[in-house]
Scaffold this motif. Structure first.
Motif, PDB file in Angstrom:
ATOM      1  N   PRO A  57       0.805  -1.229   0.000  1.00 28.85           N
ATOM      2  CA  PRO A  57       0.000   0.000   0.000  1.00 28.85           C
ATOM      3  C   PRO A  57       0.834   1.274   0.000  1.00 28.85           C
ATOM      4  N   LEU A  58       1.958   1.265   0.706  1.00 31.10           N
ATOM      5  CA  LEU A  58       2.793   2.471   0.750  1.00 31.10           C
ATOM      6  C   LEU A  58       3.403   2.750  -0.617  1.00 31.10           C
ATOM      7  N   THR A  59       3.918   1.708  -1.269  1.00 35.11           N
ATOM      8  CA  THR A  59       4.513   1.869  -2.602  1.00 35.11           C
ATOM      9  C   THR A  59       3.498   2.428  -3.590  1.00 35.11           C
ATOM     10  N   LEU A  60       2.315   1.839  -3.609  1.00 36.79           N
ATOM     11  CA  LEU A  60       1.284   2.311  -4.528  1.00 36.79           C
ATOM     12  C   LEU A  60       0.861   3.739  -4.205  1.00 36.79           C
ATOM     13  N   ASP A  61       0.709   4.036  -2.930  1.00 29.77           N
ATOM     14  CA  ASP A  61       0.248   5.361  -2.525  1.00 29.77           C
ATOM     15  C   ASP A  61       1.259   6.439  -2.924  1.00 29.77           C
ATOM     16  N   LEU A  62       2.517   6.198  -2.645  1.00 31.88           N
ATOM     17  CA  LEU A  62       3.548   7.192  -2.949  1.00 31.88           C
ATOM     18  C   LEU A  62       3.712   7.387  -4.450  1.00 31.88           C
ATOM     19  N   SER A  63       3.696   6.301  -5.219  1.00 29.63           N
ATOM     20  CA  SER A  63       3.869   6.425  -6.676  1.00 29.63           C
ATOM     21  C   SER A  63       2.657   7.095  -7.318  1.00 29.63           C
ATOM     22  N   ARG A  64       1.471   6.787  -6.838  1.00 32.96           N
ATOM     23  CA  ARG A  64       0.263   7.397  -7.404  1.00 32.96           C
ATOM     24  C   ARG A  64       0.123   8.857  -6.990  1.00 32.96           C
ATOM     25  N   ASP A  65       0.651   9.197  -5.829  1.00 29.33           N
ATOM     26  CA  ASP A  65       0.597  10.588  -5.386  1.00 29.33           C
ATOM     27  C   ASP A  65       1.377  11.482  -6.343  1.00 29.33           C
ATOM     28  N   ILE A  66       2.459  10.953  -6.912  1.00 29.51           N
ATOM     29  CA  ILE A  66       3.235  11.697  -7.903  1.00 29.51           C
ATOM     30  C   ILE A  66       2.436  11.845  -9.199  1.00 29.51           C
ATOM     31  N   ARG A  67       1.738  10.798  -9.603  1.00 30.54           N
ATOM     32  CA  ARG A  67       0.991  10.823 -10.859  1.00 30.54           C
ATOM     33  C   ARG A  67      -0.239  11.723 -10.796  1.00 30.54           C
ATOM     34  N   PHE A  68      -0.827  11.856  -9.614  1.00 29.64           N
ATOM     35  CA  PHE A  68      -2.069  12.606  -9.492  1.00 29.64           C
ATOM     36  C   PHE A  68      -1.872  13.897  -8.699  1.00 29.64           C
TER      37      PHE A  68
ATOM     38  N   PRO B 248      -4.630   1.873  -2.491  1.00 29.37           N
ATOM     39  CA  PRO B 248      -4.584   2.593  -1.210  1.00 29.37           C
ATOM     40  C   PRO B 248      -5.448   3.840  -1.168  1.00 29.37           C
ATOM     41  N   GLY B 249      -6.202   4.119  -2.238  1.00 24.28           N
ATOM     42  CA  GLY B 249      -7.152   5.231  -2.218  1.00 24.28           C
ATOM     43  C   GLY B 249      -6.592   6.572  -2.666  1.00 24.28           C
TER      44      GLY B 249
ATOM     45  N   ARG C 255      -8.986   9.994  -3.061  1.00 22.32           N
ATOM     46  CA  ARG C 255      -8.802  11.195  -2.230  1.00 22.32           C
ATOM     47  C   ARG C 255      -8.628  12.445  -3.089  1.00 22.32           C
ATOM     48  N   LYS C 256      -7.926  12.288  -4.206  1.00 20.82           N
ATOM     49  CA  LYS C 256      -7.773  13.425  -5.114  1.00 20.82           C
ATOM     50  C   LYS C 256      -9.117  13.818  -5.724  1.00 20.82           C
ATOM     51  N   LEU C 257      -9.900  12.822  -6.153  1.00 19.91           N
ATOM     52  CA  LEU C 257     -11.206  13.121  -6.748  1.00 19.91           C
ATOM     53  C   LEU C 257     -12.127  13.777  -5.730  1.00 19.91           C
ATOM     54  N   SER C 258     -12.048  13.329  -4.497  1.00 18.60           N
ATOM     55  CA  SER C 258     -12.845  13.943  -3.430  1.00 18.60           C
ATOM     56  C   SER C 258     -12.531  15.426  -3.307  1.00 18.60           C
ATOM     57  N   LYS C 259     -11.258  15.739  -3.344  1.00 19.27           N
ATOM     58  CA  LYS C 259     -10.806  17.133  -3.222  1.00 19.27           C
ATOM     59  C   LYS C 259     -11.171  17.938  -4.464  1.00 19.27           C
ATOM     60  N   TRP C 260     -10.931  17.376  -5.637  1.00 16.96           N
ATOM     61  CA  TRP C 260     -11.138  18.108  -6.883  1.00 16.96           C
ATOM     62  C   TRP C 260     -12.612  18.304  -7.218  1.00 16.96           C
TER      63      TRP C 260
ATOM     64  N   ALA D 269      11.690  14.989   0.157  1.00 21.33           N
ATOM     65  CA  ALA D 269      10.483  14.152   0.221  1.00 21.33           C
ATOM     66  C   ALA D 269      10.458  13.135  -0.917  1.00 21.33           C
ATOM     67  N   ILE D 270      10.897  13.536  -2.119  1.00 19.34           N
ATOM     68  CA  ILE D 270      10.933  12.604  -3.247  1.00 19.34           C
ATOM     69  C   ILE D 270      11.884  11.457  -2.953  1.00 19.34           C
ATOM     70  N   ILE D 271      13.063  11.790  -2.445  1.00 18.00           N
ATOM     71  CA  ILE D 271      14.044  10.753  -2.122  1.00 18.00           C
ATOM     72  C   ILE D 271      13.530   9.835  -1.025  1.00 18.00           C
ATOM     73  N   GLU D 272      12.920  10.419   0.000  1.00 17.33           N
ATOM     74  CA  GLU D 272      12.389   9.613   1.102  1.00 17.33           C
ATOM     75  C   GLU D 272      11.287   8.683   0.608  1.00 17.33           C
ATOM     76  N   SER D 273      10.479   9.172  -0.345  1.00 17.06           N
ATOM     77  CA  SER D 273       9.425   8.332  -0.911  1.00 17.06           C
ATOM     78  C   SER D 273      10.021   7.161  -1.683  1.00 17.06           C
ATOM     79  N   GLU D 274      11.039   7.458  -2.493  1.00 20.33           N
ATOM     80  CA  GLU D 274      11.683   6.399  -3.264  1.00 20.33           C
ATOM     81  C   GLU D 274      12.355   5.378  -2.346  1.00 20.33           C
ATOM     82  N   ARG D 275      12.955   5.865  -1.274  1.00 20.43           N
ATOM     83  CA  ARG D 275      13.594   4.964  -0.311  1.00 20.43           C
ATOM     84  C   ARG D 275      12.552   4.065   0.358  1.00 20.43           C
TER      85      ARG D 275
END
Length: 298
Positions: free
Chosen positions: A12-23, A50-51, A55-60, A230-236
């Motif tokens: 879930p963390l991997t998917l959440d962090l990678s999708r957060d960049i895309r959206f 992971p949603g 969450r982005k659609l909710s906000k937008w 933050a980007i590096i920490e996400s990748e790590r």
């Protein structure tokens, strides 16, 4: 409980962090137009993971819209529910369910979307099920990632993966790749030209194709120092989670010292990259991911 994907493919963390960049919010207008979404609707994200997108659609789309996330993996649903609760988001609900047998009534939602799901399930059945629950005039959209066209520009001036790290990863990767085949990961992947043709075959109209290139460059001047770290920490974090998942793929117990050595090599490599950022040394490594979005109306 079904935790196959979160335990063995992507956490879930991997998917959440990678999708957060895309959206990111800067892509809001382009994405909403491509997905055919507007405020005050009910939209469902199938295979929500992971949603992140919900969450982005909710906000937008605003509080007058209703967002539903569905995933077969109970760990993803639990993760998504907890994040939404902690953020105080009230217009999202999450349901554990099968993408080919959605737990919703006919003609009950205004729009359906999905992100990197159709390649893992029978394509025709997947789209027909969304057509069933979508109201007449509603939109069904599919977001795909062109994995073979991802651009990775690596710098020779940055921290390199050592030969020893490659050797340790190879043990895990060989078994992981084989297991993914057994789990039918990407079994139903389509060529880009095939998806709009399938939409047409299934009776959708007003079919559109959009594309969005998502660049990630740490040294981009628009990133603050905080953003770069933050980007590096996400990748790590993603790589360390991948290590834990990868260990489960090996049919025998890996030596503890090998696991600790690999974990240490990963940590050290990312620490060196952060040190370069702290010292103001740019190396201009970047990645560009392309999203292809196909949509049609019922």
């Amino acid at each position: 409980m079904n935790n196959l994907w979160s335990n063995c493919v992507q956490g879930p963390l991997t998917l959440d962090l990678s999708r957060d960049i895309r959206f990111k919010d800067c892509y809001k207008d382009k994405l909403l137009e491509a997905l055919g979404l507007k405020s005050e609707i009910t939209v469902i994200d199938i295979g929500c993971g992971p949603g992140t997108l919900t969450r982005k659609l909710s906000k937008w789309l605003g509080e007058k819209s209703t967002v539903i996330g569905i995933d077969i993996d109970s760990k993803f649903i639990e993760y998504a529910k907890n994040i939404a609760r902690d953020l105080g988001i009230n217009n999202i609900s999450y349901i554990e369910g099968n993408a080919l047998k959605l737990p919703l009534e006919d003609n009950s939602v205004d729009a359906c979307t999905s992100h990197t799901v159709i390649e893992h399930v029978p394509n025709k059945e997947f789209l027909l099920e969304q057509k069933r629950i979508c109201k007449t005039g509603g939109t069904v959209s599919v977001i795909s990632v062109m994995h073979k066209q991802i651009i990775k520009a690596l710098s020779k001036h940055g921290p390199q993966i050592s030969q020893r790290e490659k050797e340790l990863w190879k043990i895990i990767d060989e078994y992981w790749e084989e297991e993914d085949k057994n789990r039918e990961v990407d079994k139903y992947e389509m060529k880009p030209i095939e998806l709009p043709l399938l939409f047409e075959q299934l009776g959708f109209h007003d079919i559109k194709i959009d594309a969005l290139a998502i660049p990630t460059c740490i040294d981009d001047c628009r990133n603050s120092m905080k953003d770069r770290i933050a980007i590096i920490e996400s990748e790590r974090a993603m790589e360390l989670e991948a290590l834990e998942i990868g260990i489960r793929q090996v049919p025998y117990k890996l030596p503890k010292e090998d696991i600790e050595e690999l974990r240490s090599l990963i940590e050290s490599r990312f620490a060196r990259r952060i040190d370069m950022i702290d010292k103001g040394k740019a190396i201009w490594d970047f990645t560009v991911v392309t999203l292809i979005i196909v949509s049609g109306r019922k």
